[in-house]
Design a protein around this motif. Structure first.
Motif, mmCIF file in Angstrom:
data_model
loop_
_atom_site.group_PDB
_atom_site.id
_atom_site.type_symbol
_atom_site.label_atom_id
_atom_site.label_comp_id
_atom_site.label_asym_id
_atom_site.label_seq_id
_atom_site.Cartn_x
_atom_site.Cartn_y
_atom_site.Cartn_z
ATOM 1 N N LEU A 48 0.832 -1.206 0.000
ATOM 2 C CA LEU A 48 0.000 0.000 0.000
ATOM 3 C C LEU A 48 0.863 1.251 0.000
ATOM 4 C CD1 LEU A 48 -2.624 -1.080 2.692
ATOM 5 C CD2 LEU A 48 -2.948 -1.050 0.224
ATOM 6 N N ASN B 242 -19.795 15.842 3.838
ATOM 7 C CA ASN B 242 -18.783 15.172 4.657
ATOM 8 C C ASN B 242 -18.768 13.652 4.474
ATOM 9 O OD1 ASN B 242 -21.116 14.711 6.042
ATOM 10 N ND2 ASN B 242 -20.493 15.768 7.913
ATOM 11 N N LYS C 297 -11.810 11.560 -0.982
ATOM 12 C CA LYS C 297 -10.863 11.811 -2.056
ATOM 13 C C LYS C 297 -10.684 10.541 -2.887
ATOM 14 C CE LYS C 297 -6.150 13.444 -2.861
ATOM 15 N NZ LYS C 297 -5.466 12.199 -3.291
ATOM 16 N N HIS C 298 -10.469 9.408 -2.198
ATOM 17 C CA HIS C 298 -10.320 8.142 -2.929
ATOM 18 C C HIS C 298 -10.838 6.969 -2.108
ATOM 19 C CE1 HIS C 298 -6.265 9.027 -1.067
ATOM 20 N NE2 HIS C 298 -6.599 7.932 -0.445
ATOM 21 N N ASP D 74 -12.716 4.777 1.173
ATOM 22 C CA ASP D 74 -12.417 4.455 2.574
ATOM 23 C C ASP D 74 -12.559 5.681 3.464
ATOM 24 O OD1 ASP D 74 -11.895 1.733 2.029
ATOM 25 O OD2 ASP D 74 -9.911 2.253 1.293
ATOM 26 N N ASN D 75 -11.496 5.990 4.217
ATOM 27 C CA ASN D 75 -11.611 7.089 5.178
ATOM 28 C C ASN D 75 -10.938 8.369 4.665
ATOM 29 O OD1 ASN D 75 -12.407 8.196 7.628
ATOM 30 N ND2 ASN D 75 -10.392 7.820 8.530
ATOM 31 N N SER D 76 -10.807 8.488 3.354
ATOM 32 C CA SER D 76 -10.102 9.669 2.829
ATOM 33 C C SER D 76 -11.062 10.848 2.704
ATOM 34 C CB SER D 76 -9.455 9.347 1.482
ATOM 35 O OG SER D 76 -10.431 9.056 0.513
ATOM 36 N N LYS D 77 -11.741 11.144 3.819
ATOM 37 C CA LYS D 77 -12.728 12.234 3.829
ATOM 38 C C LYS D 77 -12.086 13.580 3.528
ATOM 39 C CE LYS D 77 -16.501 10.253 5.995
ATOM 40 N NZ LYS D 77 -16.349 9.404 7.190
ATOM 41 N N ILE D 78 -12.888 14.454 2.961
ATOM 42 C CA ILE D 78 -12.406 15.790 2.624
ATOM 43 C C ILE D 78 -12.713 16.750 3.777
ATOM 44 C CG2 ILE D 78 -12.549 17.686 0.956
ATOM 45 C CD1 ILE D 78 -11.739 15.303 -0.597
ATOM 46 N N VAL D 79 -13.945 16.708 4.264
ATOM 47 C CA VAL D 79 -14.314 17.572 5.401
ATOM 48 C C VAL D 79 -14.965 16.723 6.487
ATOM 49 C CG1 VAL D 79 -14.563 19.736 4.138
ATOM 50 C CG2 VAL D 79 -16.513 18.173 4.270
#
Lengths: 419, 481
Positions: free
Chosen positions: B277, B464, B468-469, B471-476
């Motif tokens: 990864l 929210n 971004k990509h 899983d947990n790649s949250k933006i806000v």
């Protein structure tokens, strides 16, 4: 084909002021094209105060400052198209713009004012190694999320770069309940205004680490941390000084770039130092009838100066439209920076300029008791010492109209700063 | 749910094979562990169509490379994927290098690469005016080219869906059981049953094979880092420029991209088996690229870098250097694709045909569909239209008049299309790969929040929830008070 006397590209503080000034001077058909859904530009998201001290003699928030101009524009017959993107400026001052109401428009303009503002330097340009996790964003993007969209863009934050937006966001995020771990600045001094360092960092006990940078980001999904390191005088990380800082957000405030894609594509000459067009004292670019003002021309630290500059451009455009000065190619005297002066705007002064000209410039380094001189050949036009000059604060000197008349037109005007 | 075939892994090979199988009267599902297709090697590689002179004579790799290179134009046309047949140059700087070119030429000739030529310094200079004066000649291979690898995978996936294939994202496989002639595949989305499995799991292919007890190969993730430069630098290089190859691969190359940027890389660093990864770029890696490219095109700098990134090649452990594409010794209904590193992208169309034929021999009971749709319609690309065409399009749908990404000129209409397409984008990077919104020089500084807004609107979730990509790649995070 739509026809206007003046098309202003950008409805932020620069575009609004320029359009208002042109209207005040009697220009008939004016159109403002704005890519956002509302006028006001970046001021809309700058909900902190500190705007207008010079121009209005009061301390206003960004939206308040913008609203004064929006209100004035609304009182006139200046036409406005929001949510509209200009995609090209063709020869003959034809502007191509599109939106989802009018479709694709071809607009013929006698004069054009470029007022597109600037953008933030992104992460890619910094070449910080590491992962592609989310949570790495420019300070302005973060500001938009928190102030316009109403969402928290981070909880535990490191800010890289001590530009004004970074400093303002350090305070803003703290007040919203986030933990701002530190502000790292590559240079040995901050690029922001002194008042912002005091009010946004010192008052909230947020450490400002000078000569320090982020050398690696960590985390696969959301950012998990960054490695910071001190840098030497060549701005290279010093081995052994690495430190891991846990955080979910890295905000970047590492410089602004005038947004000149349209300008470049229109074949207008650009100053490699400012990143904006090369202009004369009327803010006319190398293409006759096309003017530029505000952050698209040079990055300002105070909106008050943007307003002043935009009035100048509005005036210049009005004069151009009214006197049909289209074929007039004035003889230019170049204005050149020297020593500690990095650049000067305007880069040219017309030999027949009919009013005082303010020369705006920035210094390369921090100078205590630095001397500013303006010369033309052996003639000294201005000479004065200043207790403190810093790259973060724009300076200006005024050249009197009577002095311009006496200039040796074969020689450049030199703006020099010495330590 | 029961299927005839499960394809594990939605990279360019998985997607092309799924499309190939969707030509048959059967139920096929493609299982992908991430939130989108093309999330592994397929999204971060050199994006090159190799002519085919690198692979050893007589190998499967050589055969599929040369076939793939000649098929690529056809497939990219059918699937409406950006592809340019710009040709490649292997540049020599010494007489040893020139001897290597002879070896490459001979090998290419044996492999069936057409129209190669060893060219002089003068001709090289005419073709690449910015190349270093120290270059003394080159091997010219006109059949080489460039392609958008993730768009190829996305387009093949969409086309497969048009032909009845099913795609399950966020469906990582963690166990496989075989009983009563049926695979029971445990995924993050529940158990999937299938009669056949095609293992296209890239760097994880060994892990998937291991689930049926097949430990005949191991995959080493070999990291490659890249720089992507602004379109301003686009005129600095006209062809794919390779250096003479070394043991670790084809060396660092510089090439235009199909979108007009300049790509330089990759480095080659073998990682541990458990670092599959790790997509971090490194100071050393980025410096290596800068130094090596400086020797090729001295004027090219990273001053106008848009971004840097890393990808992992699926490299086989040991001496095996050929592609492994064959039924597992543990179960003949389980086809492994392993070690599909470069020229895997080039070979992908040929691999899909090869696997299709292998499958038809293995399972002759499945007949060809009569109504297979071979063409994937072109997405609307407003920036490529003339003023008149744009006018007409916007009259039909006003959303194509609203520019969201200023740098690349991408409209709301195109972004909505990308989200609502079959196997549409579900995250910010997915929108970026499909439309190029956020791919320009401001790196989504302007359009980032707008794209998040559009994703939230079209997927009908709060901002929210957008990542971004995946899983947990949250933006806000949460709403402000």
């Amino acid at each position: 084909m739509l026809k206007y006397d003046l098309v202003v590209i950008g409805g932020g503080p620069a575009g609004l002021a320029a359009a208002l000034k042109a209207k005040e001077l009697g220009v008939d058909k004016i159109l403002i094209l704005e890519r956002s859904t509302t006028l006001g530009g970046i001021l809309r998201q700058c909900i902190h105060t500190g705007f207008g001290l010079h121009h209005f003699g009061e301390e206003l928030s960004g939206p308040e400052y913008a609203y004064r101009f929006i209100k004035d524009v609304e009182k006139t017959d200046i036409e406005i198209k929001v949510d509209t993107m200009v995609t090209d400026i063709l020869t003959g001052n034809t502007v191509i713009a599109t939106n989802n109401v009018d479709g694709l428009m071809e607009i013929q303009a006698t004069a054009i004012i470029l007022a597109m503002g600037c953008r933030e330097r992104p992460r890619g340009a910094l070449e910080i190694p590491g992962s592609r996790a989310s949570g790495i964003m420019t300070a302005g993007t973060a500001q938009k999320y928190v102030n316009i969209e109403g969402y928290m863009p981070g909880k535990k934050i490191v800010i890289l770069g001590s530009g004004d937006i970074g400093l303002i966001m350090a305070r803003r995020m703290t007040l919203e309940g986030a933990k701002v771990e530190m502000v790292c600045e590559l240079m040995p001094y901050s690029g922001g205004l002194t008042r912002n360092i005091v009010q946004c960092l010192d008052d909230l006990n947020i450490p400002l680490k000078l000569s320090c940078t982020v050398i690696q980001t960590h985390g696969i999904e959301r950012l998990e941390g960054v490695t910071i390191a001190n840098v030497d005088e060549n701005r290279k990380p010093i081995p052994g000084t690495e430190q891991y800082i846990e955080c979910d957000t890295l905000m970047l405030s590492v410089g602004l770039i005038p947004e000149n894609e349209l300008t470049r594509n229109a074949g207008i000459m650009i100053d490699p130092i400012t990143g904006g067009a090369i202009v004369d004292e009327n803010r006319q670019t190398s293409r006759p009838g096309i003017f530029a003002c505000g952050n698209v021309l040079q990055v300002h630290d105070l909106v008050d100066y943007v307003t002043q500059e935009s009035y100048t451009a509005g005036e210049g455009a009005a004069k151009y439209i009214q006197t049909k000065a289209k074929n007039r190619r004035p003889k230019y005297i170049p204005v050149c920076p020297e020593g500690g002066a990095r650049y000067v705007v305007p880069q040219n002064i017309s030999s027949d300029a009919d009013s005082d000209v303010k020369l705006y410039f920035r210094v390369r380094d921090v100078y205590k008791n630095g001397r500013i001189t303006v010369t033309n050949g052996d003639t000294v036009l201005y000479s004065k010492k200043k207790p403190k000059l810093t790259p973060g604060e724009m300076e200006y000197v005024t050249v009197k109209v009577e002095d311009i008349k006496k200039l040796d037109k074969k020689l450049p005007i030199i703006v020099k700063v010495e330590g | 749910m029961q299927y005839d075939v499960a394809v594990i892994g939605a990279g360019v090979c998985g997607a092309m094979i799924t499309r190939e199988l969707s030509k048959l009267e059967l139920q096929v599902v493609m299982l992908e562990k991430y939130n989108d297709v093309a999330m592994g090697t397929s999204k971060a590689n050199s994006a090159i169509v190799h002519a085919g002179f690198d692979a050893e004579n007589g190998t499967l790799k050589a055969k599929l490379n040369v076939q793939g290179a000649s098929l690529m134009a056809y497939y990219c046309n059918k699937l409406n994927v950006p592809y340019k047949n710009i040709g490649s140059l292997v540049v020599a700087y010494s007489w040893e290098d020139m001897q290597t070119l002879d070896i490459l030429f001979e090998r290419g000739f044996q492999n069936g690469v057409p129209n190669m030529e060893i060219i002089s310094k003068e001709k090289l200079k005419a073709m690449e005016p910015h190349i270093s004066d120290t270059a003394i000649g080159a091997l010219w291979a006109p059949t080489a080219g460039i392609v958008s690898p993730y768009e190829l995978a996305i387009a093949a996936t969409e086309n497969a869906i048009m032909n009845g294939a099913r795609v399950m994202r966020n469906s990582g496989v963690f166990d496989i059981e075989y009983k009563n002639d049926m695979f029971f595949i445990s995924t993050a989305k529940g158990v999937i049953k299938a009669k056949y499995i095609i293992n296209c799991a890239g760097v994880f292919a060994d892990k998937i094979a291991g689930m049926i007890g097949d430990e005949s190969f191991k995959i080493i993730p070999r990291k490659g880092e890249y720089y992507l430069l602004d379109k301003i630098e686009g005129n600095m290089v006209n062809h794919v420029l390779f250096q003479c190859p070394s043991k670790m691969g084809k060396g660092i190359l510089v090439s235009p991209t199909v979108h007009g940027n300049v790509l330089m890389g990759p480095t080659a660093i073998d990682l541990d088996f458990d670092s599959k990864l790790d997509l971090d770029t490194t100071i050393d890696g980025l410096n290596t690229i800068k130094q090596e490219i400086h020797a090729v095109i001295p004027e090219l700098t990273t001053r106008n870098a848009i971004t840097s990134f890393a990808g992992l090649r699926a490299h086989l452990e040991g001496d095996e250097c050929d592609f492994i594409i064959r039924p597992s010794e543990k179960n003949e209904h389980f086809i492994n694709l392993a070690g599909i590193e470069s020229p895997g992208l080039t070979a992908a169309p040929a691999i899909a045909r090869y696997v299709g034929e292998m499958f038809c021999e293995m399972a002759p009971e499945y007949t060809k569909k009569e109504n297979f749709i071979s063409r994937r319609p072109a997405p609307v690309r407003v920036r490529e239209l003339s003023l008149e065409e744009r006018k007409k399009l916007i009259e039909k749908d006003k959303r194509y008049g609203r520019v969201v990404c200023r740098c690349e000129g991408i409209t709301e209409g195109e972004i909505v299309d990308a989200i609502t397409a079959p196997c549409g984008a579900r995250d910010v990077d997915g929108v970026k790969r499909r439309t190029r919104a956020g791919m320009g020089r401001c790196q989504a500084g302007f359009c980032g929040a707008k794209v998040v807004e559009l994703l939230a609107r079209e997927l009908d979730v709060p901002m929210n929830q957008i990542t971004k990509h995946g899983d947990n790649s949250k933006i806000v995070f949460k709403k402000t008070k």
